[in-house]
Structures are given as structure tokens and as C-alpha cells.
Design an enzyme around this catalytic site. Structure first.
Site, mmCIF file in Angstrom:
data_model
loop_
_atom_site.group_PDB
_atom_site.id
_atom_site.type_symbol
_atom_site.label_atom_id
_atom_site.label_comp_id
_atom_site.label_asym_id
_atom_site.label_seq_id
_atom_site.Cartn_x
_atom_site.Cartn_y
_atom_site.Cartn_z
ATOM 1 N N HIS A 183 0.886 -2.896 -71.790
ATOM 2 C CA HIS A 183 1.453 -4.136 -72.345
ATOM 3 C C HIS A 183 2.683 -4.570 -71.535
ATOM 4 O O HIS A 183 2.778 -5.712 -71.072
ATOM 5 C CB HIS A 183 1.819 -3.898 -73.807
ATOM 6 C CG HIS A 183 2.371 -5.098 -74.512
ATOM 7 N ND1 HIS A 183 1.672 -5.799 -75.450
ATOM 8 C CD2 HIS A 183 3.580 -5.717 -74.414
ATOM 9 C CE1 HIS A 183 2.412 -6.804 -75.899
ATOM 10 N NE2 HIS A 183 3.582 -6.768 -75.291
ATOM 11 N N GLU A 184 3.641 -3.639 -71.354
ATOM 12 C CA GLU A 184 4.876 -3.982 -70.648
ATOM 13 C C GLU A 184 4.614 -4.208 -69.157
ATOM 14 O O GLU A 184 5.268 -5.052 -68.529
ATOM 15 C CB GLU A 184 5.928 -2.887 -70.845
ATOM 16 C CG GLU A 184 6.249 -2.566 -72.301
ATOM 17 C CD GLU A 184 6.688 -3.763 -73.107
ATOM 18 O OE1 GLU A 184 7.169 -4.755 -72.518
ATOM 19 O OE2 GLU A 184 6.519 -3.738 -74.335
ATOM 20 N N HIS A 241 3.633 -7.815 -68.637
ATOM 21 C CA HIS A 241 4.798 -8.719 -68.594
ATOM 22 C C HIS A 241 5.471 -8.677 -67.233
ATOM 23 O O HIS A 241 5.810 -9.717 -66.648
ATOM 24 C CB HIS A 241 5.819 -8.311 -69.666
ATOM 25 C CG HIS A 241 5.419 -8.652 -71.065
ATOM 26 N ND1 HIS A 241 5.054 -9.918 -71.450
ATOM 27 C CD2 HIS A 241 5.342 -7.884 -72.185
ATOM 28 C CE1 HIS A 241 4.770 -9.919 -72.751
ATOM 29 N NE2 HIS A 241 4.938 -8.690 -73.215
#
Length: 651
Positions: A428-429, A432
Site C-alpha cells: 500500500h505505502e 503511494h
């Protein structure tokens, strides 16, 4: 004549009341002393029982006897004096006559002064109590029965700590506007000879924590005049008229100490627009405001009394309060820029021993959006962290850790996460970070971490290269893509059916940004250049009766959805194109947990986070690893997290 005036001033009503109280108290004490001293004279003789007295009489050992009511004082043959109390039915006189003992009877009476005092004692006591309560009710103490009508303003002098403009930094424009008020207080003739008048008041407007109260104290410190401080909420009570009475009393105190400064903090508590509530025009708050308006610019001039007020809600203040003659100056006290932040850090770090590696300018560059209070808290947190590990001075590492704590919260290394939860957070990170690095208009990525902090399981923080004053449409679109990259990463890695609730915070941020683009900033061609924010949020204000049709609402929602969906599709495509780099970064986060700007780039290129010589580049976002925190609330502006949702407990 002057001496006569001083005489009558001394014997004013309040002084006479105080003097009378102490006189009555002295008379009461004197009466009690006389009573006890009178009765104490009878205690010089030793007491004996009545049976011992009878035995002495019958044995002939008593020479003289004196009867004083129930008391019997007698002297023995050897010259000793004794006293006893006779029973009510005892026949002492006949016993003494039978034994031929001389008897002398004394009449029981008190002195005229004692009798007079005993008669007046109840009346004097009542008078003393009445004077005491009248003194309390009429102003003998602010905490008395009628003390709620007195002002709660506190006067600060230099003994409370002198604050000057040297203690205020980062708001130079506001200081320049207020320095003229200081000059007025120091040398009023300089302006009066040219027809200038001292300003009646100045309104300090700005976000919380920007130093409005400190600036007001600095004005008083520079001018060397008394400084009264009070909060707007101290005027408002449940009884109608109390607030107005406190306003009158406050200005009376100020006139006695003129020239002086009266500072009203949070004036919006009492100065709200009249007629906007449900209480009509006769409630307590409005009467207090009316009295404040009259005192500031009524028939009686308050020469030498300057009113300073602070608020962060200027839009709700009554127009009559803002007009010239009451608040002649509106001073905006905003968040400091990079130079101001450096100066503020220098002020707060005066009493903090700093290490040789600490560069306040680098810290200032890494804290855009911070207010003066935020920077003070940052310095304090860094000092606490240094003290916790036993250092003698504060290092740059302590400031870095303090910034991470202020921005993201304390580390929660004790939280137990399953390998699956760590992996989802890492991908997820990483999504980003990869999208943020790929899009040129996004702020440089400063740090990516999967260590839980606060309510988030992981976070990617971006560092603006300079203080951001405005946003452009293409920048917002790229920001939306970076925000939605977390969900796009989960969809690519795990499929549509296995997306977690992690993107909840991302969706909230994206929705807020897209709505601002459509409703406020006119960035939607279909909706047009109309501000629909007040109508959409149900505000009345100056747009009373303004509403939008159902078709317009539907169009607004379609445009908001389109902006978010375009950003999501853009992020999805970037992650598919950069799949290899994304996979490397996710695995790197699983291994190292936290990576900074240049380390992220090295991991994405398939290199170890640190070079062989242990040094890293200082270029581009790598510099951000030394600098730091974008804003106090990164979830809204400069960071992407996993939604701030904790995982479900593992079975």
C-alpha cells in the site's frame, strides 16, 4: 484645598466601612478581655471542697469568711486563702455564727463599663457581622456575594515577566503595525502635535498558536504600561446585566491605570453578530456587547486606554465592533514562512543546549505550515527525547524523531501485526511512494514507513520544496493520483475482492480535495466558476435562500467522482508500468521498515539503501531525510497513510 481633598478621599465610604469594622472588632476583643480578666482575679485563691470548708470551721481553723454569692472565700488560721462553692441548700451563715467566725458579705455587682459592654455585646456583634457582609457585597472582594458583577481582568506587570518584541519572531509585518501603538504610548506628543490621535484598538486575527497573545504582551512590555488581560467568555454569565457590569468595571480599572492596554482574548465569545441567535435582542451576550461598544467609542472618551483583541473567527464578529473608532486596525497574524520559522526556533531554543549538528534552517525548511506553538512544542519534544536517553544537549536526531512524533504520533512497536498485514501495508505505502516519485508536480517523497504510528499502520510523507500558497489544477490531479495509489496497489496485488479497509483515509482525503476543486476553486468545466460550497454545506450567512437544484447536485457529484476516478486510473497505470520498482520498494519496506528519500530511489533501482562507504546522496528528496515534517496534519495535505485503521485482531 488639596489637603482637604486628600482628607475626604481617605475617608471615603469604603474606607469608613473598613475602619468601622476594625473599631467594632477591637471593642469586642477589649470587652472579652475585661470579662476574663475580672473573673480571673477570683482565681488567685486555691479551690477546696465544701466539706473541707465545713471541717475547718468546726475545728476552729478558719479566721475570716467572705460571702460573694455562691462563692465562699475564707482565710485559715495560718493565713492561707481558699475558695469554695456552697450548695444551694447549705446554711453557711448559721454555721459560721455558731462557731463565732467573723463573716463579711459582698454585694455582687459589675463595673459600669462592664455592664454597659455586656448590654451592648449582642448589638455590637450584629453590627460587626452586617458591616462585614456589606463590605463583601459592595466590592470588598471579587469573590463576595455580589462579586460576580466585578471585572475578572488580571493586571500583569513586569514582575510577572517582561515580554518584548525580541521574544516575538516570525511575524514581522504584524510587529511593524503595532510598533506605532508602542510609540504612541511612549511619546504621544509626537503625533498629537500633527493632529494624530492614538488608536482606540487593534484586532489581532489569525489561526490558533500564531502568537497573538504573546504579541499583545510584547506591546505592553515595550511601552512599559500596565497590561490587563481577560477572556471574552469571562463576561458572559447566566444573569442578564452581569456582563455589562463587568465591562464597566473593567474600563473603570483601566482608566485608573491609564495609559494602559486591555487585552480581550477570544473576543468572538462576546462579540458575535447581534440578531443571529435565537435569544432575540435582549439576551445577556448582546447586552454585554452593547456595553462594550459604548465603552470603546461612546460619549465618554477613554483616553490612554488601548483595547487589543484576538480572534480566529473574524467573520462572526458584529460589524459595529469592527468599524474605525473601535478597532482602528485589523492586524493579520498568520503562520510564519521559512525565515520566520527559523527565527521562532531560535527564540524557543535559547534555553536549550543544541548539539553542533543542529541546523535550525534545515528544521525550518522541513516544517512548512507549522505555527509558533507547533514549533515550541517541537523544540520541547526534542529536548524531552534527548533527556530520555541521557544526552547533555539536543542533537539533530532528536529533532528528527520529535518531528516524526509530532506529525505521525508515537511509534507503536508493541503492536502485533501478522505477516499478511505487514505485507499489505508495505505494498500500500510503496504504491503511494512510486506514484509520488513518478508524477513531477507532486511534492518530493520524504519518508515511507510501515511502523505503526498513532492510528495509522504506515505512512508516506511528502515534503514541499517551499511554502505552498496556492494549488493548480494539474497539481491537484496528480495529488489525487498519488492519494488513490494505495488502493490501486492493493487491487493490482490482491485483486478487487481482497481490497482491505486501509484506503479509507485515502478516500476521505481524495474526496475532500475533489470537492474543493469542484465547489470552491472552479476547476470543473461542467460546474463552472460558481462557489457552491455554502449551499452544499447548508450555510446561510450572506447567501440566505441560496440553493442548488437536484440536477446541479447530481452534476457536482459526477464531477467529484470523475476527478477521483481519473486519479485512480492514472495511479493504476503507473503502478502497472513501474511494477518492478514497486515490488522492490515493497520488499525493501518489509525488510527495513523505514526508508527516506534517496534510500527509496536506491531500493527501487535494485541497490541497497546505503552505499558502500556509508554515505548517501543529498540531492533531491534525499535532502528531505534531514529536513522533515510538512505539516502538523499530514493526513489532509502531505502524507498518504493506510487509513488510520487498526487491523482486526488475528485469531
Amino acid at each position: 484645598m488639596q489637603g482637604g481633598l486628600e482628607f475626604w478621599e481617605i475617608f471615603s465610604l469604603g474606607n469608613v466601612r473598613n475602619i468601622a469594622f476594625w473599631v467594632v472588632l477591637f471593642v469586642l476583643v477589649l470587652a472579652l478581655f475585661n470579662l476574663f480578666s475580672g473573673s480571673g482575679s477570683t482565681m488567685q485563691s486555691r479551690e477546696r471542697t465544701f466539706s473541707d470548708f465545713v471541717s475547718a470551721v468546726e475545728n476552729g481553723n478558719v479566721s475570716t469568711v467572705t460571702l460573694d454569692g455562691e462563692q465562699v472565700r475564707y482565710t485559715t488560721s495560718d493565713g492561707q486563702n481558699f475558695i469554695t462553692i456552697k450548695p444551694g441548700d447549705a446554711e453557711v451563715t448559721s454555721l459560721l455564727i455558731q462557731n463565732d467566725i467573723p463573716v463579711r458579705a459582698e454585694k455582687q455587682q459589675q463595673s459600669g463599663f462592664q455592664s454597659f459592654l455586656l448590654t451592648l455585646l449582642p448589638f455590637l456583634l450584629l453590627i460587626g457581622v452586617w458591616i462585614y457582609f456589606m463590605n463583601r457585597m459592595q466590592g470588598g472582594g471579587k469573590g463576595g456575594a455580589m462579586g460576580f458583577g466585578k471585572s475578572k481582568a488580571k493586571m500583569l506587570t513586569e514582575k510577572h515577566g517582561r515580554v518584548t518584541f525580541d521574544d516575538v519572531a516570525g511575524i514581522d509585518e504584524a510587529k511593524e503595525e503595532l510598533e506605532e501603538i508602542v510609540e504612541f504610548l511612549r511619546n504621544p506628543q509626537k503625533f498629537s502635535r500633527l493632529g494624530g490621535k492614538i488608536p482606540k484598538g487593534a484586532l489581532l486575527v489569525g489561526p490558533p498558536g500564531t502568537g497573538k497573545t504573546l504579541l499583545a504582551r510584547a506591546i505592553a512590555g515595550e511601552a512599559g504600561v500596565p497590561f490587563f488581560t481577560i477572556s471574552g467568555s469571562d463576561f458572559v454569565e447566566m444573569f442578564v446585566g452581569v456582563g455589562a457590569s463587568r465591562v464597566r468595571d473593567m474600563f473603570e480599572q483601566a482608566k485608573k491605570n491609564a495609559p494602559c492596554i486591555v487585552f480581550i482574548d477570544e473576543i468572538d465569545a462576546v462579540g458575535r453578530h447581534r440578531g443571529a441567535g435565537y435569544g432575540g435582542g435582549n439576551d445577556e451576550r448582546e447586552q454585554t456587547l452593547n456595553q462594550l461598544l459604548v465603552e470603546m467609542d461612546g460619549f465618554e472618551a477613554n483616553e490612554g486606554v488601548i483595547i487589543l483583541a484576538a480572534t480566529n473567527r473574524r467573520d462572526v464578529l458584529d460589524p459595529a465592533l469592527l468599524r474605525p473608532g473601535r478597532f482602528d486596525r485589523n492586524v493579520t497574524v498568520g503562520n510564519p514562512d521559512i525565515k520566520g520559522r527559523e527565527k521562532i526556533l531560535g527564540v524557543h531554543a535559547r534555553k536549550t543546549p543544541l548539539g553542533p549538528d543542529v541546523d535550525l534552517r534545515i528544521i525550518a525548511r522541513g516544517t512548512p505550515g507549522f505555527s509558533g506553538a507547533d514549533l515550541a512544542n517541537l523544540v520541547n519534544e526534542a529536548a524531552l527525547m534527548a533527556a530520555r536517553v541521557g544526552r547533555r544537549f539536543v542533537t539533530m536526531e532528536d529533532f528528527e524523531n520529535a518531528k516524526d512524533k509530532v506529525m505521525m504520533g508515537a511509534e507503536r512497536r508493541s503492536m502485533v501485526l501478522t505477516q499478511d498485514q505487514k505485507e499489505k501495508t508495505a505494498y500500500h505505502e510503496a504504491g503511494h511512494a512510486v506514484v509520488g516519485l513518478e508524477l513531477p508536480l507532486c511534492d518530493p517523497v520524504y519518508k515511507a514507513t510501515i511502523i505503526p504510528r498513532g492510528g495509522a499502520l504506515g505512512m508516506v510523507v511528502s515534503l514541499p520544496e517551499m511554502d505552498r500558497l496556492n494549488y493548480h489544477r494539474d497539481e491537484c490531479q496528480q495529488k489525487l493520483a498519488m492519494t488513490m495509489a494505495g488502493k490501486a496497489a492493493e487491487v493490482i496485488k490482491y485483486g478487487e475482492d481482497h481490497v482491505s479497509n486501509g484506503p479509507a483515509g485515502d478516500i476521505q482525503q481524495a474526496s475532500a480535495l475533489a470537492r474543493a476543486m469542484v465547489l470552491q476553486w472552479g476547476m470543473s468545466d461542467k460546474v463552472g466558476n460558481i462557489d457552491y460550497r455554502e449551499a452544499a454545506e447548508g450555510y446561510s450567512g450572506n447567501t440566505a435562500g441560496f440553493s442548488v437544484s437536484a440536477n446541479t447536485k447530481e452534476l457536482i457529484e459526477e464531477e467529484v467522482k470523475r476527478f477521483i476516478q481519473e486519479g485512480y486510473a492514472r495511479a493504476l497505470q503507473i503502478l502497472k508500468d513501474k511494477n518492478t520498482e514497486w515490488e522492490r520498494l515493497a520488499q525493501g519496506l518489509l525488510e527495513y521498515e523505514t526508508l527516506t528519500g534517496d534510500e527509496i530511489k536506491r531500493v527501487m533501482n535494485g541497490e541497497p539503501p546505503h552505499s558502500d562507504d556509508g554515505e548517501s546522496d543529498d540531492s533531491d528528496a534525499g535532502n528531505a531525510s534531514v529536513t522533515a515534517i510538512p505539516k502538523a496534519k499530514p493526513k489532509k495535505t502531505t502524507s498518504e497513510d493506510d487509513g488510520g485503521l487498526e487491523p482486526e485482531p488475528s485469531s
